[in-house]
Design an enzyme around this catalytic site. Structure first.
Site, PDB file in Angstrom:
ATOM      1  N   HIS A 165       8.115  85.967  55.034  1.00  0.00           N
ATOM      2  CA  HIS A 165       9.103  84.879  56.059  1.00  0.00           C
ATOM      3  C   HIS A 165       8.497  84.798  57.457  1.00  0.00           C
ATOM      4  CE1 HIS A 165      10.249  89.071  56.279  1.00  0.00           C
ATOM      5  NE2 HIS A 165      10.582  89.013  57.527  1.00  0.00           N
ATOM      6  N   HIS A 185       9.709  84.109  61.083  1.00  0.00           N
ATOM      7  CA  HIS A 185      10.856  84.192  62.030  1.00  0.00           C
ATOM      8  C   HIS A 185      10.797  83.148  63.161  1.00  0.00           C
ATOM      9  CE1 HIS A 185      12.125  88.478  61.296  1.00  0.00           C
ATOM     10  NE2 HIS A 185      10.994  88.552  61.059  1.00  0.00           N
TER      11      HIS A 185
END
Ligand code: 5GP
Length: 145
Positions: free
Chosen positions: A107, A109
């Protein structure tokens, strides 16, 4: 969990992709999903994840999947800056627990940063659902424009 190991299909982001766990969704297409972080380091803290890749981190993902992931990350960064007018925007990504990773599905951020606010890596508090809903509405509207 370290840098090495098997992908766990029950991790929370895999559950979100499959619709088995909820999220404050901002954007979705065939390749990526973007949603608000539940424990934001600052208002608008968002996450962008690849949907097709069972990759725990940047080292494991097929390079061809990086284009869509980074395109969506840049788009979201622009929209967060336009909508929330932060003083900076941080794009971060961690690989392995010692590097700060806590969820083992790759992922990105995207974190609006405001002068004088400090640079927390992990927030202690869950965000107020009403605030997340309001932010989601503003960001979804701007992403659609
Ligand atoms: P990492 O430390 O692995 O780079 O970041 C994981 C992020 O996922 C953290 O910022 C954490 O707040 C966020 N997070 C953990 N669980 C959930 C969840 O169930 N929903 C959402 N939206 N974010 C989560």
């Amino acid at each position: 969990m370290s840098l090495y190991g098997d992908y766990d299909p029950q991790n929370i982001f895999a559950q979100i992709i499959r619709g088995e766990a909820p999220c404050y969704k901002l954007y979705e297409d065939d390749e990526v999903l973007a949603f608000l972080d539940l424990f934001p380091q600052s208002p608008g803290h968002s996450l962008v994840i690849p949907k097709r890749a069972a990759a725990r981190n940047l080292l494991e993902i097929d390079p061809d999947s990086l284009g869509p992931l980074m395109r969506a990350t840049q788009r979201l960064a622009k929209v967060l800056v336009e909508e929330l007018q932060p003083d900076g925007v941080q794009v971060a990504q961690f690989n392995g627990a010692p590097a700060g990773q806590t969820v083992f599905h790759l992922h990105m951020h995207v974190i609006p940063r405001f002068a004088g606010q400090g640079l927390g890596i992990h927030a202690a508090n869950k965000a107020d659902p009403a605030e997340l809903e309001a932010l989601q509405a503003r960001l979804v509207k701007r992403l659609a424009s």
